[in-house]
Design a protein around this motif. Structure first.
Motif, short mmCIF file in Angstrom:
data_model
loop_
_atom_site.label_atom_id
_atom_site.label_comp_id
_atom_site.label_asym_id
_atom_site.label_seq_id
_atom_site.Cartn_x
_atom_site.Cartn_y
_atom_site.Cartn_z
N ILE A 92 36.46 -28.49 48.06
CA ILE A 92 35.97 -27.59 48.60
C ILE A 92 35.19 -28.09 50.43
O ILE A 92 36.39 -28.35 51.23
N ALA A 93 34.03 -28.77 49.93
CA ALA A 93 33.34 -29.01 50.78
C ALA A 93 34.24 -30.44 51.57
O ALA A 93 33.90 -30.49 52.85
N ALA A 94 34.76 -31.13 50.71
CA ALA A 94 35.14 -31.86 51.12
C ALA A 94 36.23 -32.36 51.61
O ALA A 94 36.71 -32.53 52.71
N VAL A 95 37.16 -31.57 51.27
CA VAL A 95 38.77 -30.82 52.34
C VAL A 95 38.56 -31.00 53.24
O VAL A 95 38.90 -30.52 54.72
N ALA A 96 37.39 -29.58 53.73
CA ALA A 96 36.55 -29.21 55.35
C ALA A 96 36.22 -30.74 56.52
O ALA A 96 37.15 -30.38 57.42
N GLN A 97 36.02 -31.13 55.43
CA GLN A 97 35.06 -31.61 56.54
C GLN A 97 36.53 -33.18 57.02
O GLN A 97 36.20 -33.43 57.90
N ALA A 98 37.01 -33.15 55.70
CA ALA A 98 38.14 -34.48 55.55
C ALA A 98 39.72 -33.68 56.67
O ALA A 98 40.10 -34.02 57.84
N LEU A 99 39.66 -32.38 56.76
CA LEU A 99 40.86 -31.47 57.78
C LEU A 99 39.76 -32.01 59.46
O LEU A 99 40.84 -32.06 60.34
N PRO A 103 45.55 -33.74 59.85
CA PRO A 103 45.93 -31.86 60.11
C PRO A 103 46.26 -31.40 58.96
O PRO A 103 46.00 -30.50 58.58
N VAL A 104 46.48 -32.74 58.12
CA VAL A 104 46.78 -31.78 56.50
C VAL A 104 46.00 -32.85 55.39
O VAL A 104 46.10 -33.42 55.45
N VAL A 105 44.98 -31.69 54.43
CA VAL A 105 44.44 -33.21 53.46
C VAL A 105 45.08 -31.76 52.18
O VAL A 105 44.67 -30.75 51.85
N VAL A 106 45.03 -33.18 51.23
CA VAL A 106 45.50 -32.72 49.72
C VAL A 106 44.50 -33.67 48.99
O VAL A 106 45.14 -34.89 48.59
N PRO A 107 43.64 -32.70 48.25
CA PRO A 107 43.01 -33.22 47.58
C PRO A 107 43.85 -33.97 45.74
O PRO A 107 44.46 -33.20 45.84
N HIS A 108 43.50 -35.01 45.52
CA HIS A 108 44.43 -35.99 44.49
C HIS A 108 43.03 -35.54 43.33
O HIS A 108 41.69 -36.21 42.86
N TYR A 109 43.42 -35.33 42.07
CA TYR A 109 42.30 -35.75 40.84
C TYR A 109 43.00 -36.59 39.40
O TYR A 109 44.14 -35.89 39.48
N GLN A 110 43.12 -37.58 39.42
CA GLN A 110 43.86 -39.12 38.72
C GLN A 110 45.22 -39.14 39.24
O GLN A 110 46.15 -39.08 38.41
N GLY A 111 45.13 -38.98 40.47
CA GLY A 111 46.86 -38.77 40.74
C GLY A 111 47.49 -38.00 40.94
O GLY A 111 48.43 -37.23 41.67
N ARG A 112 46.89 -36.95 40.28
CA ARG A 112 47.39 -35.03 40.64
C ARG A 112 47.39 -34.69 41.52
O ARG A 112 45.93 -34.19 41.58
N ALA A 113 47.71 -34.16 42.17
CA ALA A 113 47.74 -33.36 43.56
C ALA A 113 46.90 -32.09 43.45
O ALA A 113 47.52 -31.70 42.37
N GLY A 114 45.74 -31.33 43.68
CA GLY A 114 45.06 -30.24 43.40
C GLY A 114 44.59 -28.96 44.47
O GLY A 114 45.87 -29.73 45.48
N HIS A 115 43.49 -27.98 44.88
CA HIS A 115 43.61 -27.25 45.78
C HIS A 115 42.17 -27.66 46.05
O HIS A 115 41.11 -27.79 44.87
N PRO A 116 41.54 -27.53 46.69
CA PRO A 116 42.70 -26.53 47.59
C PRO A 116 42.87 -27.58 48.79
O PRO A 116 42.84 -28.40 48.54
N VAL A 117 44.58 -26.61 49.60
CA VAL A 117 45.26 -28.07 50.40
C VAL A 117 44.25 -27.24 51.76
O VAL A 117 44.55 -26.04 52.34
#
Length: 181
Positions: A92-99, A103-117
């Motif tokens: 969650i913190a990594a997504v917030a930092q990347a923002l 403008p849009v950040v989508v986390p991916h685990y082993q090629g699968r899009a996940g959350h939080p966006v």
């Protein structure tokens, strides 16, 4: 940044699979699924807003719009469904930092899009216009096409493991146990 924790769904797939009660109230290590999610947001050091519309489910899009409306002063939003009990505060913190840079950040685990966006404030109007069950997928797709979306690799299976069935709950319980050892 504010994390919108979506807790509006009926959980019908969970009960159809044999689950008793609502999936967000199902227990993992003696704690409800939703509490695990809220704990992860706290661990990330971010503020959360629980989106639980009165009278049931108007769809993910309407839930997001409702959450954005209630937190309209935010610099950005992380959209996190309440049924991802293993997502980590680190993700969650990594997504917030990347923002800060995208403008849009989508986390991916082993090629699968996940959350939080994550969405920067520049997407306020688009988020407010959402309705139905599709959520913000159209905003993410437009950002990808414009080269304005960051696909953020994370080492967190919890970013993609949601609890939609009893089998999902059993897998989450097993993975939670493994993390504790």
């Amino acid at each position: 940044m504010i994390v919108l924790v979506l807790a509006a769904g009926q959980g019908s797939r969970f009960t159809a699979s044999g689950g008793l009660g609502h999936k967000l109230d199902a227990l993992i290590a003696g704690k409800p699924v939703l509490d695990h999610v809220l704990h992860a947001v706290d661990a990330a050091g971010l503020e959360s807003f629980l989106v639980r519309p009165p009278g049931g489910n108007g769809g993910m899009g309407e839930s997001i719009a409702m959450g954005v409306q209630h937190t309209r002063g935010a610099d950005g939003w992380l959209i996190l469904p309440g049924d991802l009990p293993l997502v980590t505060g680190r993700t969650i913190a990594a997504v917030a930092q990347a923002l800060a840079a995208s403008p849009v950040v989508v986390p991916h685990y082993q090629g699968r899009a996940g959350h939080p966006v994550g969405f920067q404030r520049c997407h306020y109007r688009e988020l407010m216009a959402l309705h139905g069950d599709r959520g913000a997928a159209s905003i993410v797709q437009a950002a990808r096409l414009a080269g304005r979306a960051l696909e953020l690799a994370v080492d967190d299976q919890g970013a993609v493991l949601d609890v939609d069935s009893c089998a999902d709950l059993a897998m989450a319980q097993q993975l939670f146990q493994c993390r504790q050892t």
